[in-house]
Design an enzyme around this catalytic site. Structure first.
Site, short mmCIF file in Angstrom:
data_model
loop_
_atom_site.label_atom_id
_atom_site.label_comp_id
_atom_site.label_asym_id
_atom_site.label_seq_id
_atom_site.Cartn_x
_atom_site.Cartn_y
_atom_site.Cartn_z
N SER A 8 -39.64 46.68 67.95
CA SER A 8 -38.78 47.81 67.70
C SER A 8 -39.43 48.99 67.10
CB SER A 8 -37.50 47.28 66.93
OG SER A 8 -36.73 48.49 66.73
N HIS A 33 -39.22 47.68 72.36
CA HIS A 33 -38.02 47.83 72.50
C HIS A 33 -37.45 49.04 71.56
CE1 HIS A 33 -34.30 45.54 71.73
NE2 HIS A 33 -33.89 45.97 70.61
N ASP A 35 -34.40 50.99 70.49
CA ASP A 35 -33.00 50.92 69.68
C ASP A 35 -32.14 52.26 69.71
OD1 ASP A 35 -32.54 48.14 68.88
OD2 ASP A 35 -34.10 48.55 67.57
N MET A 37 -28.76 54.31 69.17
CA MET A 37 -27.65 54.08 68.31
C MET A 37 -26.74 55.43 68.24
SD MET A 37 -29.18 52.25 65.00
CE MET A 37 -30.00 50.52 65.14
N HIS A 66 -32.00 49.45 74.15
CA HIS A 66 -31.00 48.50 73.88
C HIS A 66 -29.94 49.59 73.28
CE1 HIS A 66 -29.41 45.80 70.20
NE2 HIS A 66 -28.42 45.88 71.02
N MET A 68 -26.79 50.61 71.92
CA MET A 68 -25.61 50.59 70.82
C MET A 68 -24.81 51.69 70.89
SD MET A 68 -28.00 48.60 68.00
CE MET A 68 -29.74 49.07 68.71
N MET A 137 -27.61 39.25 69.04
CA MET A 137 -28.06 39.88 67.66
C MET A 137 -27.81 38.78 66.59
SD MET A 137 -28.54 42.90 68.48
CE MET A 137 -28.79 43.28 66.82
N GLY A 144 -32.59 48.43 60.65
CA GLY A 144 -33.47 47.47 60.70
C GLY A 144 -33.65 47.01 59.16
N ASP A 173 -32.86 39.34 68.20
CA ASP A 173 -32.82 40.74 67.69
C ASP A 173 -32.48 40.93 66.31
OD1 ASP A 173 -33.37 43.50 67.58
OD2 ASP A 173 -31.88 44.03 68.78
C1 DX5 Z 1 -30.62 46.28 64.83
C2 DX5 Z 1 -31.76 46.45 66.15
C3 DX5 Z 1 -32.79 45.81 65.94
C4 DX5 Z 1 -33.63 46.16 64.41
C5 DX5 Z 1 -34.81 45.00 64.27
O1 DX5 Z 1 -29.60 47.26 65.19
O2 DX5 Z 1 -31.18 46.38 67.09
O3 DX5 Z 1 -33.52 45.77 66.96
O4 DX5 Z 1 -34.35 47.29 64.77
O5 DX5 Z 1 -35.15 45.41 63.07
P1 DX5 Z 1 -35.78 44.40 62.20
O6 DX5 Z 1 -36.75 43.60 62.67
O7 DX5 Z 1 -36.42 45.47 60.92
O8 DX5 Z 1 -34.68 43.63 61.52
ZN ZN Z 2 -32.26 46.05 68.95
#
Ligand code: DX5
Ligand code: ZN
Length: 222
Positions: A8, A33, A35, A37, A66, A68, A137, A144, A173
């Protein structure tokens, strides 16, 4: 069973994302991946469609986006045109997840369904005909570097029991590390998203970080 490690880029240097994606390709990574947001569905703000489009040429193999974001509908067409191979929407992001999954496939993109830690698996039998990837999730979305939720492996196992017979890969994830990868793979996760565990240390380390995640996962998944 082979396990795919999906770095990610949330954990990469945002001022150098193109070169981070190229470095992943050179390290043999074929799945990235991304993310997205919105500061509303989750308390953090990252990339929009132009960023996803700009990153596409720097990513080798699968670009997995992904989302969100809520509502999804106003921005979904722009993300679908941005060049992703997989676009994942959340079951919790609005009343019309089924319609959104269908819209993704209709655009020729693989459809991912993500479920938050507090969401059950009850609706899956009614959605899986329109799903190409189930993203479970294993932390609460938004950041992260969080710790894996203790019930994560049990949920992955229950999800895999529904998805495997249909050939739908289950993704874990959040909170994936060399310590947790083993239990998630043993429970049936075929794709492990990892941000902080991949991008720990300088760029020269990333390949080794990915290799140790893969080793931990394949130990049990073989
Ligand atoms: C959380 C994200 C994950 C995150 C994973 O909202 O969807 O993809 O970036 O990060 P780590 O591996 O640091 O938990
Ligand atoms: Zn993610």
């Amino acid at each position: 069973m082979a396990v795919t490690i999906a770095p990610s880029i949330l954990a990469a240097d945002f001022a150098a994302l193109g070169s981070a994606c190229r470095a992943l390709g050179e390290a043999g990574v074929d799945w990235v991946h991304v993310d997205v947001m919105d500061g509303h569905f989750v308390p953090n703000l990252t990339f929009g469609p132009p960023m996803v489009r700009a990153l596409r040429p720097h990513i080798r193999g699968t670009m997995d986006v992904h989302l969100m974001i809520a509502p999804v509908e106003p921005l979904l067409p722009a993300f679908l045109e941005a060049g992703a191979d997989i676009v994942t929407v959340h079951a919790e992001a609005g009343p019309h997840v089924h319609r959104n999954l269908r819209a993704i496939r209709a655009a020729g993109v693989r459809a991912g369904l993500a479920i938050n830690p507090g969401t059950g698996l009850d609706a899956l039998p009614w959605l899986l005909d329109d799903v190409d990837l189930l993203c479970v999730m294993t932390v609460n979305p938004g950041f992260g570097g969080q710790s894996l939720i203790p019930s994560a492996a049990a949920k992955i196992r229950a999800a895999a029991a529904l998805c495997r017979p249909r050939g739908i890969p289950v993704m874990a994830d959040g909170g994936v590390s060399a310590e947790t990868a083993r239990s998630l793979a043993a429970a049936g996760a075929e794709v492990l998203v990892a941000g902080s565990a991949v991008f720990a240390g300088p760029q020269e380390r990333w390949g080794a970080n990915i290799a140790s995640l893969r080793r931990a996962a394949e130990d049990v998944a073989a």
